[in-house]
Design a protein around this motif. Structure first.
Motif: not given
Length: 764
Positions: A583, A585, A661, A670-672, A681, A683, A694, A697-698
Motif C-alpha cells: 500500500t 495509502n 486498498d 493512490t489507486t490511480c 488494486t 478494493s 476506488s 477508479n477501477l
C-alpha cells in the motif's frame, strides 16, 4: 522528651504538608499513602491526597482515594464539588455533570459549582448547557469577569456573535487587563466588521500601560487576523528580543509562520515549551507543528512529535479531548494502535469538535465507522457543523448576468489553494486547460501562501482569470467571487490547509458545488451539488447532504500530470521469488478493520510479503508498531517490508505485485497511481462516499471486478489475483494502454462530459 515525639501518622502528614508547600507532589502523594497506612483518617488525608494525585495526572487514582470520603459526605459542598472536578479531569463527563449538579443544589449561591458545571458541558460540546450554567453563576456573582468571559466564549461558539459581544464587553469592563477577554473581544469585533472599535480598545490600553507585552501580543493577533503577518511578526519579535520565552508571543509567532515557514514555527514553539514546561498549549502546538514539518528530515520530525505526543498525553490526560486531533494524527501516522485508543473514541470526540467548529479534524476520521448508524451520525455532524458555521452569514449578491439561453458563455469557478503541484490538480487540470473557450469562461480562486510554482503559473495562463487572494477574509473573498457572476462555483479544497470552505456559505455563485478535496458532504447546505458518478454515489441518499452532480461515467480522469515512469519488465514475484502485496495509502486510513483484512490476506497466502510505501515507513516507530500490529494478528512481522519516501515514490510500485486498498476509507489518487504503474488494486466498496472512490477508479479503468463488497470477497479476490500471474503480467505490460481505452484515461472525454453537464444543470 518522648512526649514530643511525633506519631507515625503525624510524621507522615507533616512530610506531606511540607511537600505540598514545596510543590513536590510525588513526595506528597507518597507521604499521604504512608499516613493512611499508619492509620490516618479520611478527614486528614482524602481531599489533599486526591488533589495531589490529580495534579500529577493520576485522575482515576484520585477518584478512588476520594470516593470513600465522598460516600460519607454527599451533603458537603466542598467534597461534592471536588469530586465533580476530579471526574471532569478524568474525562468522565456525564458522571461529572451529575455530581456537580448535586453540588450546585447544595450551595446555589456559590459560583464555583456553576463554573465547573459549565466547563464540563463545554468539554462535552454542549455549549447551550454551558452558557446556561455560566449564566447561573452570574446570577450568583454578576461581577465575575471570568464568568462573563466564559459565557461570551460559549455563546460565540454557538455562532451568536452579537450576544457574545455583550458578555465579553462586560468581562473587559470588570477586568480590563484580562488579556484573554480582551483578545476574544477584539477578535470578535473584527469578525463582525467592527475592527476600528477593536483597535480603539487596544490603543487605549496601550496608552495606559506603555510597553506592556500582552497588549502588543493582542495587537499582533489583530494584525494577523487582518492579513498583515509582517506587522504582526515585527511586534512579536520585539517582545521575544527582550523576553525570549514569552509564551503568548512565541505561540502567535508560530501561527503567523504556519505552513509558509514550518522551521521558524517550530523554533517559536520550542522556545515556548522550554520556557513554559507546564503549558499544555505550547506542547500541543509543537507536536502539531512537528507532525506537519516536511523540511530537513521528515522522519526525524515525526519521531520527535511522537515522543512529545506521548509526553503530552501522560502529562495532561484530562486535556486529551483538546489535543485529540494533534495526537491522533501522530499516533495514526506511526501506527500506534494502543496509544491511539487512549485519545478517545470518535463518538466522544465529535461533540467536542462540533463545539469548537473543528471541521478539519473530521477529515482523518471518515473511515472510523462500522455501522450505517455511525455513517448517518457522521453526516448529521457535518450538517450541524454547517448550520453552526453559517448561522451569522448573510448571502452576498452575485452580479446580474443574462440568462444562459441568450447565448452567453457559461461561467464556472474553481476554488482551491491546491491549484499548484498537488494531487488536486492531477485531476482538475483537464478542466482548466481543455475547456472550449468559445462556450465557457473559467475562473480560479486560490488562497495559497506558498510561492507560485510552475503548475500554478500554467493554470493562471490557461483560465479566464486566476484570483490569488492569500489571507483575504472570507467575506471579502465572497464579495470578490460574486463580482465574477458565476453560474457554478466548485469548491475543491474542503477544510485542508489554506482553503476557505466557509466562503461557500455566502453563496457567491448561483450554484455551489463540491468536488475532489473532501470525499464527503462538507455540511454546508448552501453547497447545492456534489460531483459524483454512478459508482461513487451512495445507494442510500441519506449519506449525502447535497444533490448529486452526476457524471455519466467517472468523477475524475488521469491527466498529463501523471508521470511516464517506466514499468519494469515482468512481475515483482518473478524477479524476487515471492509475491508482494502493498500500500501507498495514508496511515490515517489504516483502521483496525483494515489491518485485520490485510492480515487475513497474508495468512491466506503463506510466503507472501507486505510492503508499506510511505514517508512514515522510514520511521523506526512506524516499523516497530507495524510489526507489532501484524504479530497481534498472527502474521510473522518479518514478512513486512518498508520503503520510506515522500515524492518520487512511483518507481517503487515496481516492487508491488498487488495493492491492497485501505478500508473502509479507500484510496483515490493512490489507486490511480497503482493502476498507472500496472499494479492491480483490490478494493472493498462500502456504503458511504469515501468508501467508493476506488470502485469508481477501477470500474472506469475496465477493472471493476477488483472492487468487491465484503471482506471475505476482498480476501478471496486478493488470493485469486495472486494465483493468476498471467493476468498480472498482462496488466503490467498493457496498463496504460488499457487505462487510455477507458474513461479514467480519457481526460478530453471527461472534460466534455463535465461542461456539458454543467451547462445543463446551470440552465435548469
Amino acid at each position: 522528651m518522648d512526649r514530643f515525639k511525633l506519631t507515625p501518622v503525624e510524621e507522615a502528614l507533616s512530610r506531606a504538608q511540607a511537600a505540598l508547600v514545596e510543590n513536590n507532589l510525588t513526595e506528597a502523594v507518597s507521604a499521604f499513602a504512608e499516613a493512611r497506612k499508619a492509620g490516618a483518617s479520611l478527614r486528614q488525608t482524602a481531599e489533599r491526597h486526591a488533589i495531589a494525585l490529580s495534579e500529577l495526572g493520576q485522575h482515576a487514582e484520585a477518584i478512588e482515594v476520594l470516593k470513600p470520603w465522598f460516600a460519607k459526605n454527599r451533603k458537603s459542598y466542598p467534597v461534592t464539588n471536588l469530586m465533580g472536578v476530579l471526574l471532569k479531569r478524568a474525562g468522565r463527563f456525564t458522571k461529572a455533570v451529575q455530581v456537580l449538579e448535586q453540588a450546585r443544589k447544595l450551595k446555589p449561591g456559590v459560583v464555583s459549582a456553576w463554573q465547573n458545571l459549565g466547563n464540563v458541558h463545554e468539554a462535552m460540546g454542549d455549549l447551550e448547557a454551558a452558557a446556561k450554567a455560566f449564566r447561573g453563576g452570574l446570577r450568583a456573582d454578576p461581577k465575575s469577569a471570568e464568568l462573563w468571559r466564559l459565557h461570551g466564549r460559549a455563546i460565540l461558539g454557538l455562532g451568536r456573535s452579537k450576544e457574545a459581544l455583550e458578555s465579553l464587553r462586560k468581562a473587559v469592563m470588570l477586568a480590563p487587563w484580562d488579556m484573554a477577554a480582551v483578545g476574544m473581544l477584539t477578535t470578535t469585533l473584527r469578525e463582525v466588521g467592527r475592527a476600528a472599535e477593536a483597535w480603539a480598545l487596544l490603543d487605549r490600553l496601550a496608552a495606559q500601560r506603555p510597553g506592556e507585552p500582552e497588549i502588543a501580543v493582542a495587537m499582533a493577533r489583530l494584525h494577523h487576523r487582518e492579513g498583515q503577518p509582517d506587522k504582526a511578526r515585527e511586534l512579536l519579535s520585539k517582545i521575544i528580543a527582550s523576553s525570549p520565552g514569552h509564551l503568548g508571543a512565541n505561540m502567535l509567532l508560530a501561527v503567523t509562520y504556519g505552513d509558509s515557514d514550518r522551521e521558524a514555527a517550530n523554533a517559536a514553539y520550542a522556545r515556548a515549551v522550554e520556557a513554559n514546561p507546564g503549558s499544555f498549549e505550547a506542547l500541543d502546538g509543537l507536536v502539531d507543528s512537528l507532525a506537519r514539518s516536511r523540511y530537513g528530515s521528515e522522519v526525524a520530525h515525526l519521531e520527535r512529535a511522537y515522543e512529545l505526543g506521548i509526553r503530552l498525553l501522560d502529562r495532561f490526560p484530562s486535556r486529551a479531548p483538546d489535543a485529540a486531533r494533534t495526537l491522533r494524527t501522530v499516533f495514526m501516522r506511526v501506527l500506534d494502535e494502543d496509544t491511539m485508543a487512549r485519545t478517545g473514541t470518535l463518538a466522544s470526540l465529535l461533540p467536542v469538535w462540533l463545539a469548537d467548529g473543528r471541521h478539519s479534524n473530521v477529515h482523518y476520521e471518515l473511515g472510523q465507522v462500522t455501522t450505517l448508524d455511525e455513517r448517518l451520525q457522521l453526516v448529521d455532524w457535518h450538517r450541524q457543523w454547517g448550520r453552526k458555521a453559517s448561522r451569522d452569514i448573510s448571502p452576498v449578491e452575485p452580479i446580474a448576468t443574462p440568462a444562459l439561453a441568450t447565448g452567453r458563455k457559461l461561467r464556472i469557478g474553481f476554488m482551491s489553494s491546491d491549484l499548484r503541484q498537488h494531487p488536486v490538480t492531477y485531476f482538475a487540470l483537464p478542466l482548466l486547460e481543455g475547456y472550449d473557450r468559445d462556450r465557457v469562461d473559467v475562473y480560479c480562486y486560490s488562497f495559497s501562501e506558498k510561492p507560485e510554482d510552475s503548475v500554478q503559473a500554467l493554470i493562471a495562463r490557461s483560465v479566464t482569470a486566476f484570483r490569488h487572494w492569500p489571507r483575504r477574509p472570507d467575506a471579502q473573498v465572497a464579495e470578490g467571487i460574486a463580482q465574477d457572476g458565476l453560474d457554478i462555483l466548485f469548491e475543491l479544497g474542503g477544510s485542508t490547509a489554506m482553503n476557505k470552505l466557509e466562503v461557500m456559505a455566502y453563496r457567491p455563485a448561483r450554484l455551489g458545488a463540491s468536488w475532489l478535496g473532501y470525499p464527503h458532504s462538507s455540511g454546508l447546505e448552501q453547497i447545492d451539488l456534489i460531483l459524483t458518478d454512478p459508482y461513487i454515489r451512495p445507494d442510500d441518499p441519506r449519506l449525502l447532504i447535497e444533490r448529486p452532480f452526476e457524471m455519466p461515467e467517472t468523477w475524475v480522469a488521469i491527466s498529463r500530470m501523471f508521470a511516464e515512469i517506466d514499468i519494469s519488465e515482468g512481475t515483482p514475484e518473478a524477479r524476487k521469488g515471492h509475491l508482494t502485496f502493498g500500500t501507498a495509502n495514508n496511515p490515517y486510513k489504516y483502521t483496525p478493520a483494515c489491518l485485520d483484512a490485510w492480515a487475513a490476506v497474508l495468512r491466506t497466502m503463506p510466503g507472501s510479503r507486505f510492503l508499506f510505501l510511505r514517508p512514515e515507513a522510514g520511521a523506526e516507530s512506524f516499523v516497530r508498531n507495524a510489526r507489532a500490529a501484524f504479530a497481534r494478528r498472527d502474521v510473522d512481522p518479518d514478512r513486512l517490508e518498508f520503503i520510506g519516501i515522500r515524492g518520487g515514490h512511483l518507481p517503487h510500485y515496481n516492487e508491488i505485485d498487488i495493492a491492497l486498498d485501505t478500508l473502509p476509507h479507500v484510496g483515490g489518487t493512490t489507486t490511480c497511481e497503482a493502476l498507472w504503474m500496472g499494479v492491480p488494486t483490490v478494493s472493498l466498496a462500502g456504503r458511504g462516499f469515501p468508501e467508493r472512490l476506488s470502485y469508481s477508479n477501477l470500474s472506469n479503468a475496465g477493472l471493476g471486478d477488483l472492487a468487491v463488497f465484503s471482506v471475505a470477497d476482498y480476501v478471496a479476490k486478493a488470493a485469486e489475483l495472486a494465483a493468476d500471474p498471467a493476468r498480472r503480467a498482462a496488466m503490467r505490460k498493457g496498463a496504460r494502454a488499457a487505462i487510455r481505452a477507458n474513461p479514467l484515461g480519457q481526460p478530453e472525454r471527461f472534460t466534455k462530459a463535465f461542461y456539458d453537464l454543467a451547462q445543463r444543470v446551470a440552465s435548469e
